[in-house]
Design a protein around this motif. Structure first.
Motif, PDB file in Angstrom:
ATOM      1  N   ILE A  78      -5.839  -4.099  -4.647  1.00  0.00           N
ATOM      2  CA  ILE A  78      -5.227  -5.002  -4.752  1.00  0.00           C
ATOM      3  C   ILE A  78      -4.124  -4.505  -5.169  1.00  0.00           C
ATOM      4  CG2 ILE A  78      -4.965  -6.505  -6.097  1.00  0.00           C
ATOM      5  CD1 ILE A  78      -7.987  -7.090  -4.713  1.00  0.00           C
ATOM      6  N   PHE A  79      -3.105  -4.698  -5.826  1.00  0.00           N
ATOM      7  CA  PHE A  79      -2.075  -3.308  -6.480  1.00  0.00           C
ATOM      8  C   PHE A  79      -2.248  -2.361  -5.316  1.00  0.00           C
ATOM      9  CE2 PHE A  79      -4.090  -5.553 -10.308  1.00  0.00           C
ATOM     10  CZ  PHE A  79      -2.400  -6.085 -10.095  1.00  0.00           C
ATOM     11  N   ARG A  80      -0.414  -2.476  -4.931  1.00  0.00           N
ATOM     12  CA  ARG A  80       0.574  -0.612  -4.098  1.00  0.00           C
ATOM     13  C   ARG A  80       1.540  -0.661  -4.666  1.00  0.00           C
ATOM     14  NH1 ARG A  80       2.432  -0.928   1.682  1.00  0.00           N
ATOM     15  NH2 ARG A  80       3.359  -2.390   1.026  1.00  0.00           N
ATOM     16  N   ASP A  81       1.993   0.775  -5.447  1.00  0.00           N
ATOM     17  CA  ASP A  81       3.545   0.817  -5.724  1.00  0.00           C
ATOM     18  C   ASP A  81       4.119   1.067  -4.689  1.00  0.00           C
ATOM     19  OD1 ASP A  81       2.361   0.875  -8.296  1.00  0.00           O
ATOM     20  OD2 ASP A  81       1.425   3.064  -7.909  1.00  0.00           O
ATOM     21  N   ILE A  82       5.012   0.276  -4.920  1.00  0.00           N
ATOM     22  CA  ILE A  82       6.754   0.414  -3.858  1.00  0.00           C
ATOM     23  C   ILE A  82       7.674   0.877  -4.214  1.00  0.00           C
ATOM     24  CG2 ILE A  82       8.462  -0.781  -2.419  1.00  0.00           C
ATOM     25  CD1 ILE A  82       5.266  -1.578  -2.105  1.00  0.00           C
ATOM     26  N   LYS A  83       7.420   2.524  -3.876  1.00  0.00           N
ATOM     27  CA  LYS A  83       8.164   3.578  -4.582  1.00  0.00           C
ATOM     28  C   LYS A  83       8.841   5.015  -3.456  1.00  0.00           C
ATOM     29  CE  LYS A  83       4.517   6.167  -7.085  1.00  0.00           C
ATOM     30  NZ  LYS A  83       4.080   6.677  -8.388  1.00  0.00           N
ATOM     31  N   GLU A  84       9.257   5.710  -3.462  1.00  0.00           N
ATOM     32  CA  GLU A  84       9.545   6.538  -2.808  1.00  0.00           C
ATOM     33  C   GLU A  84       7.962   7.821  -3.496  1.00  0.00           C
ATOM     34  OE1 GLU A  84      10.954   9.475  -0.500  1.00  0.00           O
ATOM     35  OE2 GLU A  84      11.752   7.461  -0.490  1.00  0.00           O
ATOM     36  N   THR A  85       7.143   8.357  -1.580  1.00  0.00           N
ATOM     37  CA  THR A  85       6.454   8.261  -1.962  1.00  0.00           C
ATOM     38  C   THR A  85       6.127   9.266  -0.029  1.00  0.00           C
ATOM     39  OG1 THR A  85       4.847   6.246  -2.104  1.00  0.00           O
ATOM     40  CG2 THR A  85       3.667   8.215  -1.067  1.00  0.00           C
ATOM     41  N   PRO A  86       6.214  11.026  -1.220  1.00  0.00           N
ATOM     42  CA  PRO A  86       5.572  11.914   0.235  1.00  0.00           C
ATOM     43  C   PRO A  86       4.973  11.966   1.417  1.00  0.00           C
ATOM     44  CG  PRO A  86       5.643  12.940  -2.563  1.00  0.00           C
ATOM     45  CD  PRO A  86       5.609  11.340  -2.501  1.00  0.00           C
ATOM     46  N   ALA A  87       5.417  12.509   2.429  1.00  0.00           N
ATOM     47  CA  ALA A  87       5.112  11.275   3.408  1.00  0.00           C
ATOM     48  C   ALA A  87       3.519  12.186   3.646  1.00  0.00           C
ATOM     49  CB  ALA A  87       6.040  12.804   4.585  1.00  0.00           C
ATOM     50  N   ALA A  88       2.555  13.561   2.811  1.00  0.00           N
ATOM     51  CA  ALA A  88       1.140  13.792   3.005  1.00  0.00           C
ATOM     52  C   ALA A  88       0.982  12.739   2.173  1.00  0.00           C
ATOM     53  CB  ALA A  88       1.548  15.060   2.553  1.00  0.00           C
ATOM     54  N   GLN A  89       1.416  11.923   1.417  1.00  0.00           N
ATOM     55  CA  GLN A  89       1.119  11.326   0.927  1.00  0.00           C
ATOM     56  C   GLN A  89       0.498   9.413   1.194  1.00  0.00           C
ATOM     57  OE1 GLN A  89       1.393  11.113  -3.426  1.00  0.00           O
ATOM     58  NE2 GLN A  89       1.847  13.278  -3.487  1.00  0.00           N
ATOM     59  N   THR A 132       8.512  -6.267 -11.323  1.00  0.00           N
ATOM     60  CA  THR A 132       9.177  -5.262 -10.549  1.00  0.00           C
ATOM     61  C   THR A 132       8.878  -4.428 -12.643  1.00  0.00           C
ATOM     62  OG1 THR A 132      11.156  -6.656 -10.620  1.00  0.00           O
ATOM     63  CG2 THR A 132      12.046  -4.710 -10.636  1.00  0.00           C
ATOM     64  N   VAL A 133       8.487  -3.266 -11.945  1.00  0.00           N
ATOM     65  CA  VAL A 133       8.330  -2.470 -13.349  1.00  0.00           C
ATOM     66  C   VAL A 133       9.735  -1.548 -13.297  1.00  0.00           C
ATOM     67  CG1 VAL A 133       7.253   0.083 -14.243  1.00  0.00           C
ATOM     68  CG2 VAL A 133       6.136  -2.156 -12.516  1.00  0.00           C
ATOM     69  N   HIS A 134      10.346  -1.131 -12.327  1.00  0.00           N
ATOM     70  CA  HIS A 134      12.013  -0.434 -12.824  1.00  0.00           C
ATOM     71  C   HIS A 134      12.621  -1.133 -11.896  1.00  0.00           C
ATOM     72  CE1 HIS A 134       9.774   2.884 -15.615  1.00  0.00           C
ATOM     73  NE2 HIS A 134       9.280   2.745 -14.704  1.00  0.00           N
ATOM     74  N   ALA A 135      13.796  -1.143 -12.482  1.00  0.00           N
ATOM     75  CA  ALA A 135      15.320  -1.621 -11.325  1.00  0.00           C
ATOM     76  C   ALA A 135      15.618  -0.801 -10.530  1.00  0.00           C
ATOM     77  CB  ALA A 135      16.208  -2.491 -11.799  1.00  0.00           C
ATOM     78  N   ALA A 136      15.983  -1.301  -9.736  1.00  0.00           N
ATOM     79  CA  ALA A 136      16.496  -0.106  -8.614  1.00  0.00           C
ATOM     80  C   ALA A 136      17.570   0.471  -9.110  1.00  0.00           C
ATOM     81  CB  ALA A 136      17.021  -0.605  -7.009  1.00  0.00           C
ATOM     82  N   GLU A 137      17.693   1.831  -8.706  1.00  0.00           N
ATOM     83  CA  GLU A 137      18.653   2.945  -9.704  1.00  0.00           C
ATOM     84  C   GLU A 137      20.205   2.801  -8.861  1.00  0.00           C
ATOM     85  OE1 GLU A 137      17.337   7.075  -9.941  1.00  0.00           O
ATOM     86  OE2 GLU A 137      15.906   7.028 -11.540  1.00  0.00           O
ATOM     87  N   ASP A 138      19.491   2.654  -8.151  1.00  0.00           N
ATOM     88  CA  ASP A 138      21.364   2.084  -6.184  1.00  0.00           C
ATOM     89  C   ASP A 138      20.967   1.599  -5.860  1.00  0.00           C
ATOM     90  OD1 ASP A 138      23.583   3.050  -5.523  1.00  0.00           O
ATOM     91  OD2 ASP A 138      22.100   4.003  -3.735  1.00  0.00           O
TER      92      ASP A 138
END
Length: 298
Positions: free
Chosen positions: A134-145, A178-184
């Motif tokens: 249902i939920f998916r975290d949209i964040k920088e994720t290592p390629a292996a994951q 939006t859990v955290h706003a973009a740093e950049d």
């Protein structure tokens, strides 16, 4: 027609010839036509009080997320706010931003429970993947994951796309909390299919017609094991009343690359025309999402 071992064929029974005239509805706008108040739905004190009371109740007696129902709680003010958001997203300009959930006061699981509940007042939540996620975290994720095709989990800039376009059925709404706003960076854009259709009907009719024909779309590994990695479906459909979108300027090219096929010249030109037309006619609304805001789009 593609070999069914290569692609899941979703091209049949979804097409009605589109009208050869511009659409006239609330979703035909230019970016300069809109201002933040057109898409912002403020929760207000009464709604925030209701949601805070729900979090307090869940701390006293927690329930699994999928057991939570809006009818279990007092959500009168919240329902009114979400009715407004649904009207803007479904019958209005095409999207809304809920402003905002007090995430500093809640745990992440509590915030997800509230997101589940408020969105359940609008429509039935559905899984993003065949696995039931249902939920998916949209964040920088290592390629292996992650899938190597899922650029949404990298720092790579995304371009215009339809969420869940590789599913058998595309949902009526997609949402992002939006859990955290973009740093950049972090600038987001939204363009309606109707504005794009009208502009391409005038500027690029041959390319628009190609979009109504099938393409290979990368499913990004959301399907059950054994199903094809790509679908075969039009980028735009029409059911006689409304336009239907599977447009994705990244998942279509990567769909062809994934199965070793060459995208035809007109198809490539059609995708390039989508981006060029949006830019030429200022067809996108631009916004920055802040912590606690919830984006909903149709």
């Amino acid at each position: 027609m593609p070999n069914l071992e290569i692609a899941l064929d979703l091209s049949k029974g979804q097409q009605v010839a589109p009208p050869k005239r511009p659409f006239r509805n609330a979703k035909t706008w230019k970016g300069s036509d809109l201002k933040p108040s057109d898409w912002t739905v403020k929760l207000g004190k009464a709604s925030l009080k209701e949601l805070g009371d729900i979090v307090t109740a869940l701390r006293q007696q927690n329930l699994p997320l999928h057991m939570l129902r809006p009818d279990y709680f007092k959500m009168t003010a919240t329902r009114a706010r979400m009715k407004d958001a649904r009207k803007r997203a479904y019958n209005g300009i095409g999207f809304a931003i809920i402003d905002r959930l007090p995430l500093d006061d809640w745990s992440l699981d509590e915030a997800k429970a509230i997101q589940w509940l408020i969105l359940s007042t609008m429509s039935q939540p559905v899984a993003q993947e065949a696995s039931g996620q249902i939920f998916r975290d949209i964040k920088e994720t290592p390629a292996a994951q992650r899938s190597i095709y899922n650029t949404g989990l990298t720092e790579e800039r995304l371009t215009f796309h339809t969420d869940n376009s590789g599913n058998r059925n595309v949902p009526n709404f997609s949402s992002l909390m939006t859990v955290h706003a973009a740093e950049d960076g972090g600038l987001s854009e939204y363009c309606t299919l109707y504005s794009l259709y009208n502009a391409m009907l005038k500027d690029a009719p041959a390319q628009l017609e190609r979009l109504f024909q099938p393409f290979f779309h990368n499913r990004q590994d959301i399907q059950i094991p054994g199903e094809p990695d790509v679908i075969w479906a039009p980028a735009i459909g029409y059911d006689g009343k409304k336009l239907l979108s599977r447009i994705s300027l990244n998942k279509i090219p990567s769909g062809y690359a994934r199965i070793g096929k060459e995208l035809d010249n007109l198809g490539r030109d059609a995708l390039e025309s989508v981006y060029a037309t949006i830019r030429k006619h200022d067809l996108s609304a631009k916004y920055m999402l802040e912590r606690g805001q919830v984006l909903i789009f149709n």
